[in-house]
Design an enzyme around this catalytic site. Structure first.
Site, PDB file in Angstrom:
ATOM      1  N   LEU A  94     -20.049 -18.343  -4.224  1.00 21.32           N
ATOM      2  CA  LEU A  94     -19.293 -17.333  -4.973  1.00 21.32           C
ATOM      3  C   LEU A  94     -17.794 -17.572  -4.912  1.00 21.32           C
ATOM      4  O   LEU A  94     -17.058 -17.173  -5.803  1.00 21.32           O
ATOM      5  CB  LEU A  94     -19.610 -15.940  -4.414  1.00 21.32           C
ATOM      6  N   GLY A  95     -17.319 -18.174  -3.830  1.00 27.79           N
ATOM      7  CA  GLY A  95     -15.896 -18.391  -3.665  1.00 27.79           C
ATOM      8  C   GLY A  95     -15.599 -18.826  -2.251  1.00 27.79           C
ATOM      9  O   GLY A  95     -16.487 -19.011  -1.418  1.00 27.79           O
ATOM     10  N   GLY A 133     -13.539 -19.177   5.075  1.00 26.53           N
ATOM     11  CA  GLY A 133     -14.633 -20.068   4.732  1.00 26.53           C
ATOM     12  C   GLY A 133     -15.316 -19.616   3.459  1.00 26.53           C
ATOM     13  O   GLY A 133     -14.861 -18.693   2.780  1.00 26.53           O
ATOM     14  N   VAL A 171     -18.243 -18.163   0.677  1.00 28.41           N
ATOM     15  CA  VAL A 171     -19.161 -17.040   0.510  1.00 28.41           C
ATOM     16  C   VAL A 171     -20.228 -17.457  -0.501  1.00 28.41           C
ATOM     17  O   VAL A 171     -19.912 -18.012  -1.556  1.00 28.41           O
ATOM     18  CB  VAL A 171     -18.434 -15.772   0.020  1.00 28.41           C
ATOM     19  N   GLY A 174     -12.384 -18.383   0.883  1.00 24.79           N
ATOM     20  CA  GLY A 174     -11.100 -17.882   1.350  1.00 24.79           C
ATOM     21  C   GLY A 174     -10.685 -18.620   2.600  1.00 24.79           C
ATOM     22  O   GLY A 174     -11.245 -19.652   2.961  1.00 24.79           O
ATOM     23  N   GLY A 175      -9.690 -18.057   3.293  1.00 24.90           N
ATOM     24  CA  GLY A 175      -9.190 -18.698   4.492  1.00 24.90           C
ATOM     25  C   GLY A 175     -10.220 -18.747   5.590  1.00 24.90           C
ATOM     26  O   GLY A 175     -10.170 -19.595   6.484  1.00 24.90           O
ATOM     27  N   ASP A 202      -4.759  -7.075   5.669  1.00 25.29           N
ATOM     28  CA  ASP A 202      -4.881  -8.133   4.661  1.00 25.29           C
ATOM     29  C   ASP A 202      -5.407  -7.567   3.347  1.00 25.29           C
ATOM     30  O   ASP A 202      -6.301  -8.136   2.714  1.00 25.29           O
ATOM     31  CB  ASP A 202      -5.808  -9.236   5.168  1.00 25.29           C
TER      32      ASP A 202
END
Length: 814
Positions: A502-503, A508, A510, A505-506, A621
Site C-alpha cells: 500500500l505504501g 517501513g 505497509v 514510510g519512515g 507526527d
C-alpha cells in the site's frame, strides 16, 4: 391593507404584514421573504401586541401611517406630516419602508427607527442638530419584540465608537474608528462582503455599511443576551452563518450570561458556564447564547440539627449581582485578610436564620453580605486575577451527607470486583492463547507478549471499575488483542508481494492482507533500517490498544516472530489523506463537505488524545500521510510509534531525540526539543491549511512567503484569504467558513506555544459559529525557507532521516 395582506418589495426580498413572533400576538413587521425562517428585521408596534383579524394598516387624512384595530388607532409614523399631500407607502428591496409625498420626497422611513436589526444602508449614530439617536435595542425575549435590556449606540463622547449599554452601564466598546475598522473589532478586516463606513459632518455622525454583492442576504442583530452579531445567509446550508460577534472574550461581562446558580468564567475564546455544586442544568433553552441556568438538586430544609443547611465555600469569585444586605460592620482589618471568627460565624448564622438567604460572604473590611433568591452573575476569576473574594453558597445538608456516604463503602465494593476482574482476565487470556495455538496463529515463542497482554487486560479492566464511579457513561471492552504467527501474516499478504504493498514510510512498508476469516487488514512491517525498533512498536501497541475513538485507527493484533516486528490494523480502503490532497487520483471524492468532515474528525481525535483519554497523549507526527480514510471518507489518525504519554497534570516535556516531520514541527520542538499538546496543535494548523488549499506546506508560493503558512498569512493580511482555496472546490465553498478555517489555522501556527489555542478551543471555534476568534499573531516560519531545503539544515548537527527523506528519526537539538 388588511390583516391577511402583505406588501412586498419590488425584488421579492422583503414583505410587510401582520406576523406572529412565536406567540399568539401579532405585530406589524418587515421580514425577509425568501429565507425559510422568515426572519423579522423590523417591528412597528413593539410595545403593543395585537390580536384578531380586523386590523388594517392605512395612511390617514393627515398623512400618518397608522394601525387601526377596532376603536384603537396606533400611529406608526410620528414625524410631522400634517402638511403633506398624496402620501404613499413603499417597501424597498433594502427592507426600508418609506412614506413619500406627491413630489416623491421621503417624509418618513423605517430605517430611522431600528429595532434589534441593522441592515445594509441603515444608519447608527446621532444628529448633532436635533439630538435624534439611531440605535439598536434588544428584544425582551425570543417571542416579545418589546425593548429589552440592551442598547447599542454610537458614543457621542468619542463620536466614532460604539458602546453596548445595559441601562446606564457600559458593557463594551468597539474602540475608535481608524478609517477601516473599529480598533477593538479586528475581525472586521477579514471580510470580502461588507464595505463599512463612518460619516461625520456638522449635522450628524453615523456608521453604515453596504455590500459588495447586493445579492447576499445579511443582517446585524443585537440579541436578547446582549451579543452583537453579523450574520449572512448560506443558501447551500439553508442557515444563518455568524461572520463575527461581540463582545469577544469578556462575554461573562454580559449580565447573567449563564443564568441563575452558575459560575461564569472567561476562556481565551469562549465563556464557560458551570453549575454550582449541588445544582444541575435546568432545561437549556439556549437562545442565541443565553443559558437557562441551573436548579437545586436538593431543596433547602431550613431545619435544625443534622438537617440544618450548610455552606459550600468558593474562592476567587466576583460577587453576584443579586440582592445583598449588610448586617454588621466591625473594624477594618489593617493587616489584610484577617477575619474575626466570631463575626464570621455571626454572618453565617444570619444567613441560616433566614430561609430565603442563598449565600453569604464576610469580607476583609468586616462587612457581612447576604444574597437572597437566585444567585445571578457569579463569576469565577482566573488564577492570575487576585482580586477575587470568597463566597459561601447555601446547600441542603444531604448534599454533604450523600458524598460522604458514597465514598465510605466504595473500597468495600471495589476490591472484590477488581479481584473478580483479574480472575476473569486471566481466564480470557488463557482461552485466547489456547484458541490461537489450535489455529496455528501462535506458538510458544510468544510467551512474553502474552504476559504483556494480561497486564494490559487487567489495567484496562481496573480502569472500568474506576470509571464506573462516573455514572458508567461508557462501557469499555477488554483491550486484549491476538498475536499472529509470521506464517499466517505471510499468507495473508501473499508473502508480502509488491501487488499488495500500500505504501512505505519512515518505519517501513505497509501491505494489504486478507485473514483466513476473510477480513481485510493493513499490515505494518517495521523496517530493520528505519531506526525504530521494539520500543516504538511496544509504544504504539500499548497506546492504540487502550484508545477507543471513532477517529483513531483500530489495532487488531501484532506479530513478533523470527525477528519481525509487525502490527495489524483495520484496513482503510481509501488509504491516506495525502494521496487525495497532493495526488492525481479520485480528486472528485474530496469535495468541500468531505474536507469539512475530515477537518472536524481530526480535531475530535486530537481532542480525545489530549483531554479525554486515560493519559494525555502527544502524537508528535500529525501529517496528511498519517490520516487514513475509511470507505466513507471518515478520517482516522494513525502511526502512534512516536507518540508520548503524560500523566497527571504534566503539560510539557523535553527530549534530546527530535522525531517528526519537517513542515509540521512546531518551532519550540524543532529547535529546543520541547513538546506539548501545543506541538500537535501547530501540526493541526498546518494540516488544516493543506486541506483547504490542496497544497503542501513545504512549497514555494510567493517571493516573500516560502511556505504555505506564510502564504496564508500574506493573503489574509491583504483581505485575499479566499484565494487560498483549492481550485478544485470552485462553486462548492462556504467562503465565511473558509475564512474562519484559515483564521483558526493561523491561530494554531503562532510562534509562541502559549498563544496557540488548545484542541478543545479549536473544536469550539470550528464547530460553533458563535465562538469569537481573536486576532492571530504573525505565524512561525512565515518568512523562512522550506524545511525540506537541505541548505538550511543546521551545520555540524547529526541528523538521521527516513528513507522517504521527510520524517525525521533522530536529530540533536540546538
Amino acid at each position: 391593507m388588511a390583516a391577511s395582506d402583505q406588501l412586498t418589495s419590488p425584488g421579492n426580498k422583503f414583505e410587510l404584514g401582520f406576523f406572529s413572533t412565536g406567540s399568539t400576538a401579532l405585530y406589524l413587521a418587515i421580514r425577509m421573504k425568501n429565507v425559510p425562517t422568515k426572519t423579522i428585521v423590523w417591528v412597528a408596534n413593539r410595545d403593543l401586541p395585537l390580536s384578531g383579524s380586523s386590523m388594517i394598516i392605512t395612511i390617514n387624512g393627515d398623512g400618518y401611517l397608522v394601525i387601526v384595530n377596532g376603536r384603537t388607532t396606533y400611529r406608526v409614523s410620528d414625524d410631522d406630516l400634517s402638511s403633506s399631500q398624496n402620501v404613499s407607502a413603499t417597501l424597498l428591496d433594502s427592507g426600508n419602508l418609506v412614506l413619500r409625498n406627491g413630489n416623491s420626497e421621503i417624509l418618513w422611513q423605517s430605517f430611522d427607527y431600528p429595532s434589534n436589526t441593522f441592515l445594509p444602508g441603515m444608519k447608527l449614530g446621532y444628529s448633532k442638530k436635533t439630538g435624534k439617536v439611531w440605535s439598536l435595542t434588544s428584544w425582551l425575549d425570543q417571542e416579545d419584540p418589546n425593548k429589552g435590556d440592551f442598547e447599542m449606540k454610537m458614543d457621542s463622547k468619542t463620536s466614532d465608537a460604539f458602546v453596548l449599554m445595559r441601562g446606564n452601564d457600559t458593557l463594551w466598546s468597539s474602540g475608535a474608528w481608524n478609517g477601516k475598522i473599529f480598533t477593538f473589532m479586528p475581525e472586521m478586516r477579514l471580510n470580502y462582503i461588507f464595505n463599512y463606513t463612518v460619516y461625520s459632518d456638522e449635522n450628524e455622525t453615523y456608521f453604515s455599511y453596504s455590500l459588495y454583492n447586493s445579492d447576499i442576504l445579511t443582517r446585524c442583530i443585537l440579541d436578547i443576551s446582549g451579543q452583537i452579531g453579523q450574520l449572512t445567509w448560506l443558501e447551500s446550508n439553508q442557515n444563518w452563518n455568524l461572520f463575527w460577534s461581540q463582545p469577544r472574550q469578556s462575554s461573562c461581562n454580559i449580565f447573567n450570561a449563564c443564568g441563575p446558580f452558575t459560575s461564569c468564567s472567561d476562556g481565551e475564546y469562549t465563556r464557560s458556564c458551570l453549575c454550582l455544586r449541588g445544582f444541575y442544568p435546568s432545561e437549556r433553552r439556549i437562545k442565541q447564547g443565553q443559558y437557562g441556568g441551573c436548579t437545586r438538586r436538593s431543596p433547602l430544609t431550613c431545619g435544625t440539627g443534622d438537617n440544618r443547611d450548610r455552606f459550600f465555600k468558593m474562592n476567587n469569585m466576583r460577587y453576584p449581582l443579586s440582592s445583598t444586605q449588610q448586617i454588621s460592620s466591625s473594624y477594618p482589618f489593617p493587616s489584610g485578610p484577617q477575619v474575626s471568627s466570631s463575626d464570621a460565624r455571626t454572618c453565617e448564622e444570619a444567613c441560616l436564620n433566614n430561609c430565603s438567604c442563598s449565600a453569604y460572604a464576610y469580607n476583609t473590611s468586616g462587612h457581612c453580605l447576604r444574597w437572597f433568591g437566585d444567585i445571578l452573575d457569579l463569576r469565577q476569576l482566573s488564577a492570575k486575577d487576585t482580586s477575587g473574594s470568597t463566597i459561601f453558597i447555601r446547600l441542603a445538608a444531604s448534599e454533604f451527607d450523600n458524598g460522604r456516604g458514597a465514598n465510605k463503602y466504595i473500597w468495600i465494593i471495589a476490591i472484590p470486583i477488581v479481584l473478580l476482574v483479574l480472575l476473569l482476565a486471566s481466564f480470557i487470556v488463557f482461552w485466547r492463547r489456547k484458541s490461537l495455538k489450535d489455529k496455528g496463529e501462535i506458538d510458544d515463542t510468544s510467551q512474553d507478549i502474552l504476559l504483556f497482554d494480561v497486564e494490559m487486560s487487567v489495567t484496562t479492566s481496573s480502569r472500568e471499575i474506576s470509571d464506573s464511579e462516573n455514572a458508567g457513561k461508557r462501557t469499555r471492552k477488554d483491550t486484549a488483542f491476538p498475536l499472529f504467527s509470521f506464517t499466517s501474516i505471510s499468507e495473508a499478504t501473499e508473502n508480502f508481494s509488491l501487488e499488495n504493498k500500500l505504501g512505505e514510510g519512515g518505519f517501513g512498508p505497509v501491505y494489504k492482507g486478507k485473514l483466513l476469516n476473510g477480513q481485510e487488514v493493513a499490515v505494518k512491517r517495521l523496517s530493520k533500517r528505519s531506526g525504530q525498533g521494539l520500543e516504538e512498536l511496544k509504544n504504539e501497541t500499548i497506546l492504540i490498544a487502550k484508545l477507543q475513538h471513532r477517529n483513531l485507527v483500530r489495532l487488531l493484533g501484532c506479530c513478533l516472530e523470527q525477528g519481525e516486528k509487525i502490527l495489524i490494523y483495520e484496513f482503510m480502503p481509501n488509504k491516506s489523506l495525502d494521496s487525495f490532497l497532493f495526488g492525481s487520483n479520485n480528486q472528485g471524492l474530496l469535495d468541500w463537505g468531505t474536507r469539512v468532515r475530515i477537518i472536524e474528525g481530526i480535531a475530535q481525535g486530537l481532542l480525545y488524545l489530549h483531554q479525554y483519554s486515560r493519559l494525555r497523549i502527544i502524537h508528535r507526527d500529525l501529517k496528511a500521510s498519517n490520516i487514513l480514510l475509511d470507505s466513507e471518507m471518515n478520517p482516522k489518525i494513525s502511526d502512534f510509534g512516536l507518540a508520548r504519554m503524560f500523566g497527571g497534570d504534566k503539560l510539557q516535556a523535553n527530549t534530546n531525540r527530535i522525531v517528526g516531520t519537517y513542515g509540521y514541527m512546531s518551532p519550540e520542538y524543532a529547535m529546543e526539543g520541547l513538546f506539548s499538546i501545543k506541538s500537535d496543535v501547530f501540526s493541526f494548523g498546518v494540516l488544516l491549511l493543506e486541506i483547504v488549499s490542496g497544497k503542501k506546506n513545504t512549497g514555494f508560493y510567493h517571493s516573500s512567503s516560502l511556505n504555505l503558512i506564510g502564504h496564508a498569512w500574506t493573503l489574509l493580511e491583504g483581505d485575499r484569504g479566499v484565494e487560498l482555496v483549492d481550485s478544485k472546490l470552485e462553486g462548492q465553498v462556504s467562503y465565511p467558513m473558509l475564512l474562519r478555517y484559515i483564521h483558526v489555522a493561523l491561530l494554531c501556527v503562532q510562534e509562541m506555544a502559549a498563544d496557540r489555542p488548545t484542541m478543545s478551543e479549536v473544536v469550539s471555534m470550528l464547530t460553533n459559529e458563535l465562538t469569537v476568534l481573536s486576532s492571530p499573531k504573525k505565524p512561525a516560519y512565515s518568512n523562512a525557507r522550506s524545511a525540506t531545503n537541505k541548505s538550511n539544515r543546521p551545520c555540524n548537527k547529526p541528523a538521521t532521516f527516513s528513507v522517504n527523506n521527510v520524517t525525521v528519526s533522530q536529530m540533536e537539538p540546538r
